[in-house]
Design a protein around this motif. Structure first.
Motif, PDB file in Angstrom:
ATOM      1  N   GLN A 148     -25.356 -12.468 -56.450  1.00  0.00           N
ATOM      2  CA  GLN A 148     -26.126 -12.231 -55.320  1.00  0.00           C
ATOM      3  C   GLN A 148     -27.159 -11.722 -55.388  1.00  0.00           C
ATOM      4  O   GLN A 148     -27.548 -11.888 -54.059  1.00  0.00           O
ATOM      5  CB  GLN A 148     -25.316 -10.797 -54.540  1.00  0.00           C
ATOM      6  N   LYS A 149     -27.575 -11.015 -56.029  1.00  0.00           N
ATOM      7  CA  LYS A 149     -29.458 -10.773 -55.620  1.00  0.00           C
ATOM      8  C   LYS A 149     -29.746 -12.026 -56.159  1.00  0.00           C
ATOM      9  O   LYS A 149     -31.791 -12.745 -55.112  1.00  0.00           O
ATOM     10  CB  LYS A 149     -30.061 -10.048 -57.608  1.00  0.00           C
ATOM     11  N   LEU A 150     -29.498 -13.689 -57.037  1.00  0.00           N
ATOM     12  CA  LEU A 150     -30.499 -14.705 -57.097  1.00  0.00           C
ATOM     13  C   LEU A 150     -30.311 -14.668 -55.460  1.00  0.00           C
ATOM     14  O   LEU A 150     -30.566 -15.629 -55.389  1.00  0.00           O
ATOM     15  CB  LEU A 150     -29.043 -14.978 -57.932  1.00  0.00           C
ATOM     16  N   HIS A 151     -29.339 -15.258 -55.081  1.00  0.00           N
ATOM     17  CA  HIS A 151     -28.727 -15.777 -53.523  1.00  0.00           C
ATOM     18  C   HIS A 151     -30.034 -14.822 -52.593  1.00  0.00           C
ATOM     19  O   HIS A 151     -30.773 -15.811 -51.333  1.00  0.00           O
ATOM     20  CB  HIS A 151     -27.401 -15.473 -53.186  1.00  0.00           C
ATOM     21  N   THR A 152     -30.458 -13.829 -52.186  1.00  0.00           N
ATOM     22  CA  THR A 152     -31.112 -12.881 -51.547  1.00  0.00           C
ATOM     23  C   THR A 152     -32.177 -13.762 -52.176  1.00  0.00           C
ATOM     24  O   THR A 152     -33.409 -13.892 -50.667  1.00  0.00           O
ATOM     25  CB  THR A 152     -30.687 -11.237 -52.130  1.00  0.00           C
ATOM     26  N   ILE A 153     -32.908 -13.178 -53.304  1.00  0.00           N
ATOM     27  CA  ILE A 153     -33.997 -13.876 -53.358  1.00  0.00           C
ATOM     28  C   ILE A 153     -34.195 -15.708 -53.272  1.00  0.00           C
ATOM     29  O   ILE A 153     -35.409 -15.824 -52.547  1.00  0.00           O
ATOM     30  CB  ILE A 153     -34.629 -13.839 -55.329  1.00  0.00           C
TER      31      ILE A 153
ATOM     32  N   VAL B 236     -27.509 -13.416 -66.654  1.00  0.00           N
ATOM     33  CA  VAL B 236     -27.446 -13.477 -65.185  1.00  0.00           C
ATOM     34  C   VAL B 236     -28.593 -12.984 -64.224  1.00  0.00           C
ATOM     35  O   VAL B 236     -29.376 -12.956 -63.442  1.00  0.00           O
ATOM     36  CB  VAL B 236     -26.036 -13.193 -64.275  1.00  0.00           C
ATOM     37  N   SER B 237     -28.703 -11.241 -64.633  1.00  0.00           N
ATOM     38  CA  SER B 237     -29.723 -10.674 -64.274  1.00  0.00           C
ATOM     39  C   SER B 237     -31.065 -10.456 -64.665  1.00  0.00           C
ATOM     40  O   SER B 237     -32.389 -10.812 -63.692  1.00  0.00           O
ATOM     41  CB  SER B 237     -29.659  -8.708 -65.118  1.00  0.00           C
TER      42      SER B 237
ATOM     43  N   GLU C  17     -36.827 -15.224 -61.462  1.00  0.00           N
ATOM     44  CA  GLU C  17     -36.982 -16.319 -60.189  1.00  0.00           C
ATOM     45  C   GLU C  17     -37.775 -14.526 -59.405  1.00  0.00           C
ATOM     46  O   GLU C  17     -38.458 -15.264 -58.509  1.00  0.00           O
ATOM     47  CB  GLU C  17     -35.296 -16.097 -59.481  1.00  0.00           C
ATOM     48  N   ALA C  18     -37.521 -13.880 -59.052  1.00  0.00           N
ATOM     49  CA  ALA C  18     -38.079 -13.046 -58.200  1.00  0.00           C
ATOM     50  C   ALA C  18     -39.667 -12.242 -58.882  1.00  0.00           C
ATOM     51  O   ALA C  18     -40.549 -13.075 -57.634  1.00  0.00           O
ATOM     52  CB  ALA C  18     -37.241 -11.435 -58.300  1.00  0.00           C
ATOM     53  N   PHE C  19     -39.948 -12.896 -60.092  1.00  0.00           N
ATOM     54  CA  PHE C  19     -41.488 -12.941 -61.143  1.00  0.00           C
ATOM     55  C   PHE C  19     -41.910 -13.410 -60.076  1.00  0.00           C
ATOM     56  O   PHE C  19     -43.064 -13.447 -60.098  1.00  0.00           O
ATOM     57  CB  PHE C  19     -41.515 -12.515 -62.251  1.00  0.00           C
ATOM     58  N   ILE C  20     -41.785 -14.625 -60.821  1.00  0.00           N
ATOM     59  CA  ILE C  20     -41.940 -16.603 -60.347  1.00  0.00           C
ATOM     60  C   ILE C  20     -42.382 -16.500 -58.200  1.00  0.00           C
ATOM     61  O   ILE C  20     -43.616 -16.544 -58.061  1.00  0.00           O
ATOM     62  CB  ILE C  20     -41.587 -17.402 -60.441  1.00  0.00           C
ATOM     63  N   THR C  21     -41.866 -15.855 -57.778  1.00  0.00           N
ATOM     64  CA  THR C  21     -42.223 -15.782 -56.325  1.00  0.00           C
ATOM     65  C   THR C  21     -42.683 -14.888 -55.765  1.00  0.00           C
ATOM     66  O   THR C  21     -43.918 -15.185 -55.173  1.00  0.00           O
ATOM     67  CB  THR C  21     -40.316 -15.170 -55.631  1.00  0.00           C
ATOM     68  N   LYS C  22     -42.876 -13.692 -56.808  1.00  0.00           N
ATOM     69  CA  LYS C  22     -44.165 -12.491 -55.895  1.00  0.00           C
ATOM     70  C   LYS C  22     -45.670 -13.133 -56.499  1.00  0.00           C
ATOM     71  O   LYS C  22     -46.425 -13.487 -56.333  1.00  0.00           O
ATOM     72  CB  LYS C  22     -43.409 -11.580 -57.286  1.00  0.00           C
TER      73      LYS C  22
END
Length: 251
Positions: free
Chosen positions: A6-11, A85-86, A92-97
């Motif tokens: 769900q965290k992945l989907h949110t990102i 998964v975590s 993905e969050a790191f890359i987005t930031k």
């Protein structure tokens, strides 16, 4: 759906395009041929607008046992090892930031994202896959449109997840290699026009006296600029300065 999925989907929800986007003019074959494979692999294009897949490689059936004609993105995500998964979500969050804070919008399509994780094969075995992704399109606000994802089996090379992230520059852009999730993304230092000139000449191996003659300024002025550059980048010497500036895309 697990909390980490769900965290992945949110990102991806937060960074995806709000409307459908088209492929850029660059050819699809040109993109796939730019990726060197070191093992069995498959690829697909994900549209972040609605999370639909297209251009799915038939090899996904051999590797994961998934039907390339019917496979969904959730089915691909569910092949990730539960314990990884975590990490994928955090990567993905790191890359987005990193992209938001360090890479200008016009350069986002010139980067290949890379990290590894364990994934379930068709026979139920978990092995290491190398994940590579290239953004193919963005919307007018710079949000992700479509991405080419390539997954390569690399368990014949390693069985250890380094938990490192690399952003590999294409078309002459700087690369950022082997970054850890804990790495602090420092803002780019501001350099004056003169400092940029001197930084470039220093990277070419010129001495202070040579730079002085080339720019028609005093050698003492060059040395002062060099000291200022070292302080702005928190570097102790020229070697460290050149390595850091190259890594950060400053030269």
């Amino acid at each position: 759906m697990t909390t980490d999925l769900q965290k992945l989907h949110t990102i991806w929800q937060e960074s995806r395009a709000f409307h459908n986007t088209d492929f850029p003019r660059i050819g699809f074959d040109e993109l796939t041929n730019a990726i060197v494979s070191v093992g069995p692999f498959y690829f697909y294009v994900i549209d972040f607008y609605d999370m639909s897949l297209s251009h799915v490689s038939p090899a996904i059936e051999y590797i994961h046992g998934l039907d390339p004609e019917k496979v969904t993105f959730n089915e691909v995500l569910n092949t990730i090892h539960p314990d990884d998964v975590s990490f994928v979500a955090d990567a993905e969050a790191f890359i987005t930031k990193f992209f938001r804070e360090r890479i200008s919008r016009e350069k986002l399509l010139s980067y290949k994202m890379n990290y590894i994780f364990r994934s379930r094969m068709a026979n139920g075995e978990y092995v290491l896959l190398n994940h590579q992704a290239i953004l193919l399109s963005l919307d007018d606000d710079g949000r992700s449109g479509k991405s080419l994802n390539i997954h390569t089996r690399i368990d014949h090379l390693s069985n250890l997840n380094t938990r490192k992230i690399s952003l590999i520059g294409l078309n002459g852009e700087a690369s950022y290699m082997n970054m850890s999730l804990e790495e602090v993304i420092k803002p780019l230092p501001y350099f004056s026009k003169r400092e940029k000139q001197i930084l470039k000449l220093v990277s070419q191996g010129l001495s202070s006296n040579e730079i002085s003659e080339k720019l028609f300024i005093a050698a003492a002025t060059v040395k002062k600029h060099r000291q200022n550059i070292l302080e702005k980048t928190d570097c102790k010497n020229i070697t460290q300065l050149i390595n850091e500036c190259t890594r950060q895309g400053l030269i």
